[in-house]
Design an enzyme around this catalytic site. Structure first.
Site, short mmCIF file in Angstrom:
data_model
loop_
_atom_site.label_atom_id
_atom_site.label_comp_id
_atom_site.label_asym_id
_atom_site.label_seq_id
_atom_site.Cartn_x
_atom_site.Cartn_y
_atom_site.Cartn_z
N HIS A 191 73.35 7.88 85.72
CA HIS A 191 73.57 6.46 85.99
C HIS A 191 74.95 6.23 86.58
O HIS A 191 75.17 5.29 87.33
CB HIS A 191 73.31 5.63 84.74
CG HIS A 191 71.85 5.50 84.47
ND1 HIS A 191 71.20 6.21 83.49
CD2 HIS A 191 70.91 4.80 85.12
CE1 HIS A 191 69.92 5.92 83.54
NE2 HIS A 191 69.71 5.08 84.52
N GLU A 432 57.79 7.18 84.26
CA GLU A 432 58.93 8.09 84.34
C GLU A 432 58.86 9.19 83.29
O GLU A 432 59.78 9.98 83.13
CB GLU A 432 60.26 7.33 84.29
CG GLU A 432 60.29 6.08 83.47
CD GLU A 432 61.58 5.27 83.66
OE1 GLU A 432 62.48 5.67 84.41
OE2 GLU A 432 61.68 4.22 83.00
N ASP A 456 64.06 9.82 86.06
CA ASP A 456 63.68 10.31 84.73
C ASP A 456 62.48 11.23 84.79
O ASP A 456 62.39 12.19 84.04
CB ASP A 456 63.39 9.13 83.80
CG ASP A 456 64.68 8.54 83.25
OD1 ASP A 456 65.51 9.33 82.76
OD2 ASP A 456 64.88 7.32 83.33
N CYS A 503 60.95 3.75 92.69
CA CYS A 503 62.30 3.15 92.66
C CYS A 503 63.38 4.13 92.19
O CYS A 503 64.50 3.73 91.94
CB CYS A 503 62.30 1.90 91.79
SG CYS A 503 61.95 2.22 90.07
C1 PEP Z 1 64.34 6.24 87.28
O1 PEP Z 1 64.36 6.82 86.19
O2 PEP Z 1 63.96 6.79 88.34
C2 PEP Z 1 64.81 4.85 87.39
C3 PEP Z 1 64.67 4.18 88.52
O3 PEP Z 1 65.41 4.29 86.31
P1 PEP Z 1 66.90 4.67 85.87
O4 PEP Z 1 67.52 5.46 86.98
O5 PEP Z 1 67.62 3.41 85.62
O6 PEP Z 1 66.68 5.48 84.62
MG MG Z 2 64.62 5.67 84.42
#
Ligand code: PEP
Ligand code: MG
Length: 571
Positions: A191, A432, A456, A503
């Site tokens: 993140h 995910e 994830d 995403c």
């Molecule tokens: C992901 O896991 O791909 C996602 C978009 O959520 P985050 O990156 O916030 O875990």
């Molecule tokens: Mg995620």
């Protein structure tokens, strides 16, 4: 030095050393004649905090639990202990450094000692020590001391060099205009890296020893595209990189021309290109880059860097702002994905494997009041535009039923108060976890739309902690298992006529755009800075030609072959 490139572009500037994830502390030398003044500044900060704590003690309401007093007492004791009140003064004098740095050095030494303590209760007092030090730091930050070197004041020329940064630290950088930042730890989809990308400045992670080897104020070139740092460059290298920087900026300018162009392939297939955002203010960047919607609003960032929780009204304002500013375009807001590397109030992750622990929807279901407040805020905002609610980290069908029950409760409480909301608001889920991807058909029936979170999904499929730099070289979006899972989910959703988006960071990787189109994806959500480049790739692609090639790629288990085929696909 080489690391993992996180956000492209070239920055040339002076190093500014950032300390421990929780504390952003500058380190600079204080000339001998100013040492006494610096020590006095430290003493003054201690006195101020002492007065603050004493004042707090006088304000304790009569009916407050007794622990309040004991707690303040403990903090006063920590503050007055020689390890905090005397040792840093000695460090200032011996190392001829600024007070913040001396305090930081002493804190690090103390924390190391705490880690050795076997008694659980005493070990937990570590958090109290950090809190007290943070109070002193805050006062020091607000007090003018010996001025650091002149050019360090100009943020635009500063390259932040840190050992590690939490997502909460990096989100604070949004209020600044640093040239770049680089860290020793971290993975490409941590993140921290994701927020770095949204800052739209060149950045690199996993440099291992940068924080140790680079000195304050040293001249650096950061090539965020290649993941290379050049320390103290010679004039030739400097001239070369200035030229590259200029070329990069020209490229970006050219891309801007695509802002209002529709994202359709050569054979007229329309692709929805949406933006991922962390805070309402990111909308400006999303619109500037022509986003046709928000595919992922990571609301947990509203919960970080604060002592309290954002209430329903505050959240409502934030969600409404986003929906309004997107002016009728779709906005997908995710319920908070807290836990793991994003903890409320800087708490340390609990559990042995935080990424496998009480995170996202699991945390929401265990904190109904907090979850309901967020759902009510989202529903209220749905009245002002086109809003979808997205639930992260779904693993089982009972989780969906429970989440839906809370949505129904939130709706009911608004109805009872005659508060308007969109009754057709769509509820989606993130895929995910491999289990969810494999059992996708059950999920399709229960949700209005789905979105694949590859960050994830890859972490859990390959058993690679996305925040761990020691295994980040193994983090591979092109692993056949990952491709098979993504393709499987997309196929099942398309067959059922269920909207499906992607995403994760894969959506913003232009090298993967054609591959994803070949899987049948028609909606990609990415951080705004990637939108135009991906659009350019969409505009030069022909789905008809891609599909058979991608079919072959799915059938090969050979990573080498796969990469050759990908290169051909992108030709
Ligand atoms: C992901 O896991 O791909 C996602 C978009 O959520 P985050 O990156 O916030 O875990
Ligand atoms: Mg995620």
């Amino acid at each position: 030095m080489h690391g993992i490139p996180v956000s492209g572009g070239i920055a040339i500037g002076h190093a500014h050393l950032v300390s421990h994830a929780r504390l952003e502390v500058a380190h600079y030398a204080v000339p001998a004649p100013q040492i006494d003044e610096e020590v006095a500044r430290f003493d003054m900060a201690l006195q101020t905090v002492r007065a603050e704590l004493e004042e707090l003690r006088t304000q304790i309401p009569l009916n407050a639990p007794q622990e309040f007093d004991a707690f303040l007492n403990l903090h006063l004791m920590i503050l007055n202990d020689a390890t905090l009140s005397t040792a840093p003064r000695e460090i200032i004098a011996a190392a001829q450094c600024n007070a913040e740095w001396a305090l930081k050095v002493q804190l690090d030494a103390l924390l190391d000692q705490f880690d050795q303590i076997e008694d659980g209760y005493l070990r937990e007092r570590k958090a109290d020590v950090i809190q007290v030090v943070e109070r002193v730091m805050k006062v020091l930050f607000g007090q003018p001391g010996y001025a650091p070197p002149a050019n360090a004041g100009d943020e635009k020329n500063l390259i932040m060099v840190a050992h590690d940064l939490s997502p909460a630290d990096v989100i604070q950088f949004k209020q600044h205009q640093f040239a770049s930042f680089i860290t020793d730890l971290g993975g490409t989809t941590s993140h921290t890296a994701i927020v770095a990308r949204s800052l739209n400045i060149p950045s690199i992670v996993a440099l291992h020893h940068a924080r140790q080897l680079i000195r304050e104020n040293e001249l650096l070139i950061v090539d965020g595209t290649q993941g290379v740092i050049i320390v103290d460059p010679d004039p030739q290298a400097l001239a070369e990189y200035k030229l590259r920087q200029h070329q990069w900026e020209l490229e970006r300018k050219k891309l801007k021309r695509l802002r209002n162009t529709r994202a359709t392939t050569l054979d007229e297939v329309e692709v929805k290109l949406h933006a991922n955002i962390e805070l309402p203010d990111d909308i400006a960047g999303a619109r500037e880059n022509g986003a046709m919607g928000i595919g992922l609003f990571r609301t947990e960032f509203l919960f970080l860097n604060r002592d309290n929780l954002p209430g329903e009204d505050e959240q409502f304002e934030a969600y409404r702002q986003v929906v309004r500013e997107m002016d009728g375009l779709p906005v997908t807001i995710r319920t908070y994905d807290l836990g793991a590397d994003k903890q409320i109030n800087g708490a340390v992750s609990t559990g042995t494997n935080p990424a496998l622990g009480l995170r996202a929807i699991r945390l929401s279901l265990s904190e109904p009041q907090m979850f309901l407040a967020q759902l009510r805020a989202m529903l209220r905002a749905s009245h002002y535009g086109k809003l979808g609610i997205l639930i992260p980290m779904l693993m089982s069908l009972p989780e969906i039923s429970q989440a839906m029950n809370y949505v129904a409760l939130a709706k009911k409480s608004l109805e009872d108060r005659f508060i308007p909301f969109d009754r057709t608001v769509q509820i989606g889920g993130m895929i995910e976890i491999p289990a969810a991807a494999l059992a996708i058909n059950g999920f399709i029936d229960k949700l209005d739309f789905l979105s694949i979170g590859t960050n994830d999904l890859i972490q859990y499929t390959l058993a690679i902690d996305r925040t761990d730099d020691t295994v980040s070289h193994l983090y591979d979006p092109l692993h056949p298992a990952v491709l098979t899972l993504v393709a499987h989910v997309v196929k099942a959703c398309n067959k059922a006529g269920k909207p499906i988006a992607l995403c994760g960071e894969m959506a913003g990787d232009v090298e993967l755009t054609r591959l994803l189109l070949g899987f049948g994806l028609r909606e990609l959500s990415m951080h705004p800075a990637r939108l135009l480049e991906v659009k350019q790739r969409v505009l030069t692609s022909k789905v008809r030609d891609i599909v058979p090639q991608v079919g072959k790629m799915l059938r090969t288990g050979d990573p080498e072959k796969l990469r050759t085929m990908l290169a051909r696909l992108n030709d």
